[in-house]
Scaffold this motif. Structure first.
Motif, PDB file in Angstrom:
ATOM      1  N   PRO A 130     -10.477  -0.554   3.062  1.00 18.07           N
ATOM      2  CA  PRO A 130      -9.034  -0.598   2.777  1.00 18.07           C
ATOM      3  C   PRO A 130      -8.588  -1.972   2.296  1.00 18.07           C
ATOM      4  O   PRO A 130      -9.299  -2.974   2.449  1.00 18.07           O
ATOM      5  N   ASP A 131      -7.386  -2.008   1.732  1.00 17.95           N
ATOM      6  CA  ASP A 131      -6.812  -3.263   1.249  1.00 17.95           C
ATOM      7  C   ASP A 131      -6.103  -4.032   2.352  1.00 17.95           C
ATOM      8  O   ASP A 131      -5.900  -5.247   2.240  1.00 17.95           O
ATOM      9  N   LEU A 132      -5.701  -3.326   3.424  1.00 12.01           N
ATOM     10  CA  LEU A 132      -5.024  -3.969   4.547  1.00 12.01           C
ATOM     11  C   LEU A 132      -5.187  -3.093   5.780  1.00 12.01           C
ATOM     12  O   LEU A 132      -5.241  -1.863   5.669  1.00 12.01           O
ATOM     13  N   VAL A 133      -5.266  -3.738   6.959  1.00 14.09           N
ATOM     14  CA  VAL A 133      -5.417  -3.019   8.225  1.00 14.09           C
ATOM     15  C   VAL A 133      -4.218  -3.327   9.108  1.00 14.09           C
ATOM     16  O   VAL A 133      -3.898  -4.493   9.342  1.00 14.09           O
ATOM     17  N   LEU A 134      -3.543  -2.269   9.585  1.00 15.40           N
ATOM     18  CA  LEU A 134      -2.517  -2.380  10.621  1.00 15.40           C
ATOM     19  C   LEU A 134      -3.188  -1.976  11.921  1.00 15.40           C
ATOM     20  O   LEU A 134      -3.571  -0.814  12.090  1.00 15.40           O
TER      21      LEU A 134
END
Length: 225
Positions: free
Chosen positions: A46-50
Motif C-alpha cells: 500500500p501507499d499508506l498504512v493507518l
C-alpha cells in the motif's frame, strides 16, 4: 488516488474509515489483526498504512517495526490513549503521524492527505481514463476523444473525483471537504459554480460519452452516456 491499508480490530471504526477513504477516491485494504496487517502489506504494497496500536496478535508497535525494517511506506498510528509515551514511541519507531481516539474521520483523511503530499504515492498512474475521457493526474489537464478541454484545475479535480466512482452520488459538502479542504471557509455554492462552468465547456465537445448529472436534493454523479 492511493492504496490505503486500514488496520483496526474495531469493525465499526474500520468501516467508517473505509467509507471515508473510498469517498475520496482511494482504494482500501482492510485488516483486523497484526498478522493480517503484515500479510496484507506484503501482498498489496500500500501507499499508506493507518494502524491501530491495540491489535490481536502483534500489536501496532510491532507491526510498525516490522514494516519499517523493509519499507519507508508512510504510517499513521491510531491510539486510544493520549499519553505522551505512546505517541513518542510510535514516532520513534517510524510512524509519520498519529491520531487519538475518539477522532473525526474527516480529520484522519486530512492527515492522510498531508502525509501523502509529503510522500507522494509511488504507483500513482499518470493518466486516468474512462471511455473518451482522459485526465492527466500530474497537471489535471483534460482531454475528450483526444481533444484538449479547457477546464480549470479545480473543475478537473471535481471531474476526476466523480468519474472515479460513476455509481456514487457526491454531496456538495463531500466535494467541498475533499477538494477545498476542511479549513475552507466558503460555502457549497463554490461547488455549484465550478460544475456550472464545467458543463458549459463540455456541452459542445464532440465525442463526449458522459455527463455530470444532478441528483436533486443530494448532489452530483458521473454518468456514462
Amino acid at each position: 488516488m492511493a492504496t490505503l491499508l486500514l488496520v483496526d480490530d474495531n469493525e465499526q471504526i474500520l468501516q467508517v474509515l473505509d467509507r471515508y477513504a473510498r469517498a475520496q477516491g482511494h482504494e482500501t485494504v482492510l485488516a483486523r489483526t497484526g498478522d493480517e496487517a503484515l500479510a496484507a502489506f506484503a501482498a498489496r504494497e500500500p501507499d499508506l498504512v493507518l494502524l491501530d496500536v491495540m491489535l490481536p496478535g502483534p500489536d501496532g508497535f510491532a507491526v510498525c517495526r516490522a514494516i519499517r525494517q523493509q519499507s519507508l511506506t508512510p504510517m499513521i498510528m491510531i491510539t486510544a490513549r493520549s499519553e505522551d509515551e505512546d505517541r513518542i514511541l510510535g514516532l520513534d519507531i517510524g510512524a509519520d503521524d498519529y491520531v487519538v481516539k475518539p477522532f473525526s474521520p474527516s480529520e484522519v483523511m486530512a492527515r492522510v492527505r498531508a502525509v501523502l503530499r509529503r510522500v507522494p504515492p509511488a504507483r500513482q498512474p499518470e493518466v486516468f481514463r474512462t471511455g473518451a475521457l482522459a485526465i492527466d493526474l500530474q497537471t489535471f489537464t483534460v482531454q475528450v476523444a483526444g481533444q484538449p478541454v479547457a477546464l480549470t484545475r479545480r473543475a478537473a479535480e471535481i471531474l476526476w473525483t466523480l468519474a472515479r466512482r460513476p455509481r456514487q452520488v457526491f454531496t456538495r459538502e463531500m466535494l467541498l471537504e475533499m477538494l477545498w479542504g476542511p479549513d475552507y471557509l466558503g460555502d457549497v455554492r463554490a461547488v455549484d459554480s465550478q460544475i456550472k462552468r464545467m458543463r458549459s465547456v463540455l456541452a459542445d465537445v464532440p465525442g463526449r460519452d458522459f455527463e455530470i448529472r444532478t441528483v436533486w436534493g443530494v448532489g452530483y454523479q458521473f454518468e456514462k452516456a
